[in-house]
Design a protein around this motif. Structure first.
Motif, short mmCIF file in Angstrom:
data_model
loop_
_atom_site.label_atom_id
_atom_site.label_comp_id
_atom_site.label_asym_id
_atom_site.label_seq_id
_atom_site.Cartn_x
_atom_site.Cartn_y
_atom_site.Cartn_z
N ALA A 17 41.06 50.47 46.05
CA ALA A 17 41.75 49.43 46.80
C ALA A 17 42.63 50.04 47.89
CB ALA A 17 42.60 48.59 45.84
N ILE A 25 40.31 51.90 50.66
CA ILE A 25 39.56 50.97 51.51
C ILE A 25 40.51 50.24 52.47
CG2 ILE A 25 38.17 48.86 51.55
CD1 ILE A 25 37.00 49.82 48.86
N SER A 26 41.64 49.76 51.95
CA SER A 26 42.58 49.06 52.82
C SER A 26 43.07 49.98 53.92
CB SER A 26 43.79 48.57 52.02
OG SER A 26 43.36 47.95 50.85
N LEU A 40 40.25 50.41 56.51
CA LEU A 40 40.03 49.21 57.34
C LEU A 40 41.12 49.07 58.40
CD1 LEU A 40 38.90 46.54 54.72
CD2 LEU A 40 37.51 47.70 56.43
N LEU A 89 40.25 54.52 39.22
CA LEU A 89 39.44 54.70 40.44
C LEU A 89 39.11 53.33 41.02
CD1 LEU A 89 37.80 56.39 42.41
CD2 LEU A 89 35.88 56.24 40.84
N THR A 132 39.01 48.89 40.00
CA THR A 132 39.26 47.83 39.03
C THR A 132 38.29 46.69 39.32
OG1 THR A 132 40.88 46.88 40.52
CG2 THR A 132 41.73 48.32 38.79
N ALA A 144 39.17 45.13 42.58
CA ALA A 144 38.79 45.97 43.72
C ALA A 144 37.29 45.83 43.99
CB ALA A 144 39.15 47.42 43.45
N PHE A 165 36.67 42.68 45.75
CA PHE A 165 37.13 42.91 47.12
C PHE A 165 36.04 43.64 47.93
CE2 PHE A 165 40.09 45.78 49.73
CZ PHE A 165 40.35 44.82 50.69
N ILE A 166 35.44 44.65 47.33
CA ILE A 166 34.40 45.44 48.00
C ILE A 166 33.18 44.57 48.31
CG2 ILE A 166 32.71 47.28 47.65
CD1 ILE A 166 34.96 48.72 46.00
N LEU A 181 33.93 42.26 51.12
CA LEU A 181 33.94 42.93 52.42
C LEU A 181 32.53 43.20 52.93
CD1 LEU A 181 36.82 45.53 51.97
CD2 LEU A 181 36.76 43.62 53.59
#
Lengths: 165, 118
Positions: free
Chosen positions: A104, A107-108, A111, B5, B7, B10, B13-14, B17
């Motif tokens: 998390a 990636i944030s 971006l 690493l 969750t 996450a 979220f991936i 995206l």
């Protein structure tokens, strides 16, 4: 202790510079050459998670100075904007969620690094739109963000040894 | 506290995206551009009809060529040659930049597009 911290930051900065030089040698998508792996950001994130935010911003500033010295004002500004904004975003996430996962955070950071740099280019160069490149920016930020999260989790315990003794 | 690493959140979220990127890719208009604009130091220096052949040499040594369908950087004094590696541009909205020389080549469509709004 102070000398030790200084030495560690110098070491990490050197590592970040070498990584950013190496990744600068590869062009991943010829159609959108701004896209990089972001390997040097692993070092910045490591610093942020194990040292403190001041050192992370510091290393990011050193990276920007290096870009300024070797590739000119615009490269320096791009490096600085990407670095500062991604660190800030990661800090904001950590503020609300202390145990946010590596993915998390990474990636944030990636971006917002991309968005900051493209926004700056847009401002400086008279409205070059990043809209056509947005899908590629999001996809590459996500994929390389995951990759860097895996790398960071793998190297973190080992890299930590440089100042634990 | 051991940081994970990844969750479940996450991961969602991936996926979100990557889906967004894919959808955007297909949604964005891909129309052939009509005008090639050359911007130097943040100002419009010259514009060409993309359907014509042209070759222009700028004061900073950059050469930009158009072949009637697309336009591209041919020569530049910069070290990285990113502008040249960007290759040929033909779609509306595409651009290539030589940051050290502060030169941008932009492709625009005839009709007003998202570019002209701001």
């Amino acid at each position: 202790m102070k000398t030790k911290k200084l030495t560690v930051i110098a070491l990490l900065s050197a590592l970040a510079l070498v990584l950013s030089f190496i990744e600068g040698q590869f062009i991943i998508f010829p159609a959108c050459p701004g896209i990089k792996l972001g390997l040097s950001n692993i070092v910045v994130m490591f610093t942020l998670l194990t040292l403190d935010k001041k050192s992370a911003y510091g290393i990011s500033a050193i990276k920007a100075l290096f870009a300024l010295a070797t590739r000119g004002v615009m490269a320096g500004l791009l490096s600085l904007s990407g670095g500062v904004i991604s660190i800030t975003v990661i800090l904001i996430i950590l503020f609300f969620k202390k145990d946010a996962s590596f993915s998390a955070l990474s990636i944030s950071g990636a971006l917002f690094h991309n968005l900051a740099q493209f926004t700056l280019i847009r401002i400086v160069y008279g409205g070059a739109s990043f809209l056509p490149y947005l899908p590629l920016l999001i996809a590459s930020g996500t994929v390389f963000g995951i990759m860097n999260a895996i790398l960071l989790k793998a190297v973190l315990p080992h890299l930590k040894k440089i100042y634990e003794k | 506290m051991e940081r994970k690493l990844i969750t479940k959140k996450a991961l969602i979220f991936i996926i979100f995206l990557l889906l967004t990127a894919t959808i955007l890719y297909f949604l964005l208009p891909k129309s052939q551009g009509d005008i090639a604009e050359i911007w130097v130091d943040g100002k419009l220096y010259k514009s060409f009809d993309l359907n014509d052949s042209f070759e222009v040499t700028l004061k900073n040594g950059i050469i930009i060529k158009g072949d009637g369908k697309s336009a591209h950087f041919v020569e530049s004094s910069c070290r990285d040659k990113i502008c040249i590696n960007t290759g040929s541009l033909s779609l509306s909205g595409q651009w290539a930049a030589c940051l050290p020389n502060s030169t941008v080549l932009k492709i625009k469509g005839e009709e007003a597009n998202a570019d002209t709004v701001s």
